[in-house]
Structure formats: structure tokens, C-alpha cells
Scaffold this motif. Sequence first.
Motif, PDB file in Angstrom:
ATOM      1  N   CYS A 136       0.846  -1.182   0.000  1.00  0.00           N
ATOM      2  CA  CYS A 136       0.000   0.000   0.000  1.00  0.00           C
ATOM      3  C   CYS A 136       0.892   1.247   0.000  1.00  0.00           C
ATOM      4  CB  CYS A 136      -0.904   0.005   1.230  1.00  0.00           C
ATOM      5  SG  CYS A 136      -0.033   0.277   2.794  1.00  0.00           S
ATOM      6  N   LYS A 137       0.299   2.389  -0.306  1.00  0.00           N
ATOM      7  CA  LYS A 137       1.017   3.662  -0.278  1.00  0.00           C
ATOM      8  C   LYS A 137       0.352   4.563   0.752  1.00  0.00           C
ATOM      9  CE  LYS A 137       2.376   1.745  -4.170  1.00  0.00           C
ATOM     10  NZ  LYS A 137       1.879   0.411  -4.600  1.00  0.00           N
ATOM     11  N   ILE A 138       1.140   5.216   1.561  1.00  0.00           N
ATOM     12  CA  ILE A 138       0.594   6.134   2.563  1.00  0.00           C
ATOM     13  C   ILE A 138       0.450   7.493   1.900  1.00  0.00           C
ATOM     14  CG2 ILE A 138       0.784   7.046   4.884  1.00  0.00           C
ATOM     15  CD1 ILE A 138       0.524   3.946   4.621  1.00  0.00           C
ATOM     16  N   LEU A 139      -0.778   7.845   1.578  1.00  0.00           N
ATOM     17  CA  LEU A 139      -1.043   9.060   0.821  1.00  0.00           C
ATOM     18  C   LEU A 139      -1.016  10.304   1.701  1.00  0.00           C
ATOM     19  CD1 LEU A 139      -1.864   9.981  -2.096  1.00  0.00           C
ATOM     20  CD2 LEU A 139      -4.224   9.973  -1.242  1.00  0.00           C
ATOM     21  N   SER A 140      -1.510  10.187   2.935  1.00  0.00           N
ATOM     22  CA  SER A 140      -1.686  11.373   3.777  1.00  0.00           C
ATOM     23  C   SER A 140      -1.627  10.995   5.250  1.00  0.00           C
ATOM     24  CB  SER A 140      -3.038  12.023   3.468  1.00  0.00           C
ATOM     25  OG  SER A 140      -3.322  13.095   4.345  1.00  0.00           O
ATOM     26  N   VAL A 141      -1.028  11.879   6.049  1.00  0.00           N
ATOM     27  CA  VAL A 141      -1.073  11.766   7.513  1.00  0.00           C
ATOM     28  C   VAL A 141      -1.281  13.166   8.080  1.00  0.00           C
ATOM     29  CG1 VAL A 141       0.207  11.225   9.622  1.00  0.00           C
ATOM     30  CG2 VAL A 141       0.381   9.703   7.642  1.00  0.00           C
ATOM     31  N   PHE A 142      -2.310  13.305   8.899  1.00  0.00           N
ATOM     32  CA  PHE A 142      -2.550  14.527   9.653  1.00  0.00           C
ATOM     33  C   PHE A 142      -2.388  14.232  11.135  1.00  0.00           C
ATOM     34  CE2 PHE A 142      -4.676  16.053   5.847  1.00  0.00           C
ATOM     35  CZ  PHE A 142      -4.498  17.435   5.902  1.00  0.00           C
ATOM     36  N   GLU A 143      -1.646  15.080  11.829  1.00  0.00           N
ATOM     37  CA  GLU A 143      -1.657  15.025  13.288  1.00  0.00           C
ATOM     38  C   GLU A 143      -2.956  15.661  13.758  1.00  0.00           C
ATOM     39  OE1 GLU A 143       1.122  15.977  17.206  1.00  0.00           O
ATOM     40  OE2 GLU A 143       1.825  16.565  15.199  1.00  0.00           O
ATOM     41  N   THR A 144      -3.576  15.062  14.804  1.00  0.00           N
ATOM     42  CA  THR A 144      -4.948  15.445  15.138  1.00  0.00           C
ATOM     43  C   THR A 144      -5.130  16.052  16.531  1.00  0.00           C
ATOM     44  OG1 THR A 144      -5.355  13.139  15.783  1.00  0.00           O
ATOM     45  CG2 THR A 144      -5.975  13.798  13.542  1.00  0.00           C
ATOM     46  N   GLY A 145      -4.054  16.211  17.288  1.00  0.00           N
ATOM     47  CA  GLY A 145      -4.136  16.991  18.509  1.00  0.00           C
ATOM     48  C   GLY A 145      -4.729  16.304  19.716  1.00  0.00           C
ATOM     49  N   GLU A 146      -4.914  14.994  19.664  1.00  0.00           N
ATOM     50  CA  GLU A 146      -5.430  14.265  20.828  1.00  0.00           C
ATOM     51  C   GLU A 146      -4.293  13.571  21.554  1.00  0.00           C
ATOM     52  OE1 GLU A 146      -9.935  13.138  19.563  1.00  0.00           O
ATOM     53  OE2 GLU A 146      -8.367  11.952  18.640  1.00  0.00           O
ATOM     54  N   ARG A 147      -4.504  13.270  22.819  1.00  0.00           N
ATOM     55  CA  ARG A 147      -3.513  12.568  23.635  1.00  0.00           C
ATOM     56  C   ARG A 147      -4.003  11.149  23.872  1.00  0.00           C
ATOM     57  NH1 ARG A 147       0.835  15.165  23.040  1.00  0.00           N
ATOM     58  NH2 ARG A 147       1.710  14.724  25.108  1.00  0.00           N
ATOM     59  N   LEU A 148      -3.225  10.197  23.448  1.00  0.00           N
ATOM     60  CA  LEU A 148      -3.632   8.798  23.509  1.00  0.00           C
ATOM     61  C   LEU A 148      -2.819   8.036  24.551  1.00  0.00           C
ATOM     62  CD1 LEU A 148      -3.827   8.061  19.673  1.00  0.00           C
ATOM     63  CD2 LEU A 148      -5.620   8.947  21.179  1.00  0.00           C
ATOM     64  N   TRP A 149      -3.439   7.022  25.102  1.00  0.00           N
ATOM     65  CA  TRP A 149      -2.765   6.154  26.070  1.00  0.00           C
ATOM     66  C   TRP A 149      -2.606   4.772  25.451  1.00  0.00           C
ATOM     67  CZ3 TRP A 149      -0.804   8.019  30.589  1.00  0.00           C
ATOM     68  CH2 TRP A 149      -1.201   9.302  30.936  1.00  0.00           C
ATOM     69  N   ARG A 150      -1.363   4.311  25.397  1.00  0.00           N
ATOM     70  CA  ARG A 150      -1.057   3.018  24.820  1.00  0.00           C
ATOM     71  C   ARG A 150      -0.070   2.274  25.710  1.00  0.00           C
ATOM     72  NH1 ARG A 150      -4.864   4.346  22.302  1.00  0.00           N
ATOM     73  NH2 ARG A 150      -5.137   4.437  20.016  1.00  0.00           N
ATOM     74  N   GLY A 151      -0.218   0.951  25.745  1.00  0.00           N
ATOM     75  CA  GLY A 151       0.669   0.156  26.576  1.00  0.00           C
ATOM     76  C   GLY A 151       2.027  -0.075  25.970  1.00  0.00           C
ATOM     77  N   ASP A 152       2.172   0.139  24.662  1.00  0.00           N
ATOM     78  CA  ASP A 152       3.446  -0.129  23.995  1.00  0.00           C
ATOM     79  C   ASP A 152       4.179   1.141  23.580  1.00  0.00           C
ATOM     80  OD1 ASP A 152       1.629   0.592  22.097  1.00  0.00           O
ATOM     81  OD2 ASP A 152       2.042  -1.059  20.717  1.00  0.00           O
ATOM     82  N   ARG A 156      -4.479   5.552   3.327  1.00  0.00           N
ATOM     83  CA  ARG A 156      -3.631   4.685   2.509  1.00  0.00           C
ATOM     84  C   ARG A 156      -4.313   4.400   1.181  1.00  0.00           C
ATOM     85  NH1 ARG A 156      -5.174   0.220   6.262  1.00  0.00           N
ATOM     86  NH2 ARG A 156      -3.198   0.414   7.339  1.00  0.00           N
ATOM     87  N   LEU A 157      -3.476   4.208   0.180  1.00  0.00           N
ATOM     88  CA  LEU A 157      -3.933   3.886  -1.167  1.00  0.00           C
ATOM     89  C   LEU A 157      -3.566   2.439  -1.445  1.00  0.00           C
ATOM     90  CD1 LEU A 157      -5.018   5.049  -3.927  1.00  0.00           C
ATOM     91  CD2 LEU A 157      -2.619   5.471  -4.498  1.00  0.00           C
ATOM     92  N   SER A 158      -4.529   1.646  -1.868  1.00  0.00           N
ATOM     93  CA  SER A 158      -4.252   0.238  -2.139  1.00  0.00           C
ATOM     94  C   SER A 158      -5.145  -0.253  -3.270  1.00  0.00           C
ATOM     95  CB  SER A 158      -4.458  -0.615  -0.885  1.00  0.00           C
ATOM     96  OG  SER A 158      -5.782  -0.473  -0.390  1.00  0.00           O
ATOM     97  N   HIS A 159      -4.796  -1.411  -3.786  1.00  0.00           N
ATOM     98  CA  HIS A 159      -5.544  -1.984  -4.895  1.00  0.00           C
ATOM     99  C   HIS A 159      -6.900  -2.485  -4.429  1.00  0.00           C
ATOM    100  CE1 HIS A 159      -5.342  -4.926  -8.597  1.00  0.00           C
ATOM    101  NE2 HIS A 159      -6.300  -4.030  -8.711  1.00  0.00           N
ATOM    102  N   SER A 160      -6.978  -3.014  -3.219  1.00  0.00           N
ATOM    103  CA  SER A 160      -8.248  -3.534  -2.730  1.00  0.00           C
ATOM    104  C   SER A 160      -8.227  -3.630  -1.219  1.00  0.00           C
ATOM    105  CB  SER A 160      -8.527  -4.920  -3.314  1.00  0.00           C
ATOM    106  OG  SER A 160      -9.719  -5.463  -2.765  1.00  0.00           O
TER     107      SER A 160
END
Length: 479
Positions: free
Chosen positions: A152-168, A180-184
Motif C-alpha cells: 500500500c502507499k501512505i497518501l496522507s497523515v494529519f496530526e490530530t491533537g489528541e492525547r492517547l494512552w497506549r501500553g506499547d 492509505r492507497l491500495s488496490h483492494s
Amino acid sequence: MPPSARYRPDPRFLALGDGFADVVAPARFPVHLLRHRDDRWAARIGLDSLSDAEWERHFARFEPLPGNLPEPLALRYHGHQFGSYNPALGDGRGFLFAQLRDAVDDRLLDLGTKGSGATPYARGGDGRLTLKGGVREILAAELLAARGVDTCKILSVFETGERLWRGDEPSPTRSCVLVRLSHSNLRIGTFQRHAYHRDVARLGALVDYAALHHFPAARRGDLAGTTAALLRLVVERAAATAAAWTVAGFVHGVLNTDNLNITGESFDYGPWRFLPAYDLGFTAAYFDETGFYAFGRQPSAVLWNLGRLAETLLPLAARDVLEDSLGAFEPAFHAAVRRAFLDRLGLEPRGDAADDVVMDACYAFLAARRLDLDRFYFDWYGGEASAARALAGPAAAHYVHPEFSEVRRAWAEHLPAAPERLAHSYYGGDAPCSLLIDEVEALWAPIAERDDWAPLAAKLAAIRGVAALHGRDPLQDMS
């Protein structure tokens, strides 16, 4: 400014009817900071003419593209996760946003999202993606494309200003939304869902849709014939991707049936890694304690998943015919590994057993010496044409070892495929363009610490330079 003349909307998914997706609303984000825009691929699909404000409206606020899907669709699917069946899956933090045609080869392409908000399949999750996760997706897709892997191709990424909690990740951590852009977006798990519900009509509709829009060569006069031909083409495409991962030294990390699509593109880059040294037992995911998806097990994992796809198609075609289609995997995988290996080593194929002798000798040496795969390909690109350069480099001690003489004998009759590339500054440099985990962390650190994106931009420029050198720039196809 409207999309360019190359923009060709083609929203075909709705023709499948109900039961395949759910209309969802995108999340509303506090801010929209554009962090990545791939204008090379935007040009191929006619979106490069969008202003930054228009890009934001479509890829951060998710206003529909002209003539395209009127509302986002969270796709329904099931899947085997580390061998265990899970019927509670589906697009949990993403959706199908648009479909359009590739201006170069007329393929139907999907624009899908990740981190765009919780859906009915979020299973208690927040529907968000960390910014670090978005950066890792960009890097994986870029380097895989540069190495000739269908991705796939990563066409766009926007930072969105939220604070997330993740264990990793150290938390709270920053958030983003990715397109993302992909064939299917049809996954093996898409078929599994309808087989689970014994919905033969929808299984047949999926086969017809996939053959019509993704594998026209599979179309026959009857559904059974189309089903068997479709499976064979899916098997061959998946074998080619598994082979490309092998040659690239790439470890996906989570090869569940919901993470494999029918068109063979690799996607959903979570705990991916590139090999630090040639090691069949290397794993990418910290939670893969048994090595279920270790580097050396990836081909068998893909084949096992294809077997699950074949099971879903039993109501549509005879078992022996489907088994015959599955049998295409091993010869297709071997042929694709050989092609990809010689391509990455820069050697002309001879088209006989000598090609296998070269490949086998190299892999035996790499396994015995546990050598850095990227360093080996870089040092010996073009075979003997690079001998002086390789023997003066930092890995020279490996190449004067008696075991390496067998490798040099094996490729003695192979000509370099593109000797002119050796005059390029890339091969005059000190090291290959690679992405081991330490460098990924080093690229993220300045972003996390001081919002410095310059090192990432420089790395992407370097990767794209390597891609262009080896004829893998998407804009080269438009010349």
C-alpha cells in the motif's frame, strides 16, 4: 481547485449491495496538522492539484471526494488471529473512503483510513492511531516500495491533537489519522465472514466483484470456473508478496487472515521489522512469544491463510479444483524468490538451474555468517563487478572467509543487470539505505522531543532516491 483530469472516481463497492459494510461517521479532531502528503501518488490519481485546504477537507475532515462514495464505509470481515478464529472483527478504526482509477494502468484503487474514529467493530478501542504509528507506516511502505515489494502507499497523515494512552508507547502520546492507497480492501477475512454465516449468495457476489475489478483474467462463463481461477491468481499474487518480503528481509509481524488482502499488497504495518541479521527465527512483534509469525515462517503462514480462503469457496467450486489452485503457491513462491533475489543483487537471470545455485549459495552463506542482509546486497550489487568495492568495505572480513568462495563461483557466469548503476553516488557511499529498529527510533525521537521533522524528511528523500535509481518511482511510469 478541483482534482485534475487524471482524477477518475469509480465507486464500485456499493454495487455489492448490503451486508458488506456499515456507513460510519468520521471522528472530529481538535486540530489538523498536515505531516505527510505523497504528491507522487496524488499525481497518478489526479489529486495533486488539491490545495492544502482542500486536502484537509478530504483527508482530515473526510468530506467526500467529487463523484465518489457519499459516506465512509466500515467494511465487515472476520479472521484467524494467531491461528484462532475471531468473528468479532471488522474495520474498527478505519473505513473505505473513496475508489478511483490509476491513471497509469487503469487499476481500480481504494482509499482507506486508519485512526479515523471508532466504528461498530472497535471492540472497546478508541478508534485512533498514534502519530508514531503513522510515522512507522510511512517508513515501512516507502522502503518496501523502494525494494520492489507490492505495498500500500501512505497518501496522507494529519496530526490530530489528541492525547492517547497506549501500553506499547510512552503515554500520553500524540495522535494522527492516516489515508492509505491500495488496490483492494477485500481481505481473506471478508470471505470468511460470509462463509461463517453460510451466505453463499454474498460469497458469489464477492467472487464476481473481485474477478471483475481486480482479476479480470479469472472471469469464466460459470461461477465455479471463475472461483477456481480467481483463487489461483490470488495464490500467485500472495506467493509473490511473500517472496518479496523474504528477499527484502522484512518481517510483517501479524499475518492474520484479516491482514492479508486478495490482491497481494502488504499493508497494516504495526510491529514490523527489517532483519538486523539473516535469521529465520527473528520475530517482529514483542507479543509473538512462540515465533508464530517469525521471518522464516512467513511463507507457510501465508499459505495457511490461503487455505482458509479456499475453505470459504467450497460452496462455489469443487474441492479438488480449489486444492489444485492452492498447489500453485510453492512453485510461484520459488520462482518469485529467485526473480526478486537476482533483481536485488543486480544480476541478470540466466533462466536455468544456475540461478538457483546462486541463490542457494548466497542464503547458505548468509545463514552461516548471520550477516546483515542489506549490507550484503549493497556490497555485491552486480556480483563480481563490485568485488573491489566490497573487499574494501567494512564487511570485508566475511568475504575473505573460505565459505564465500562458493558464492563467488556460483555467480561467476552471471552478468550484472545494470552495471551503470554502480557509478551512482549511492553505490559509492559507505552504507546501504536501511531501516533497522534503532534508526526508526532515532527518526522518531526528534519529532517526539522537539517537533523536528527534518530527519524523517531526509530519510524519505534518501529512500525515494534509491527507488528512482532502481526504476521504482511512481512518476517514472507517467513519463
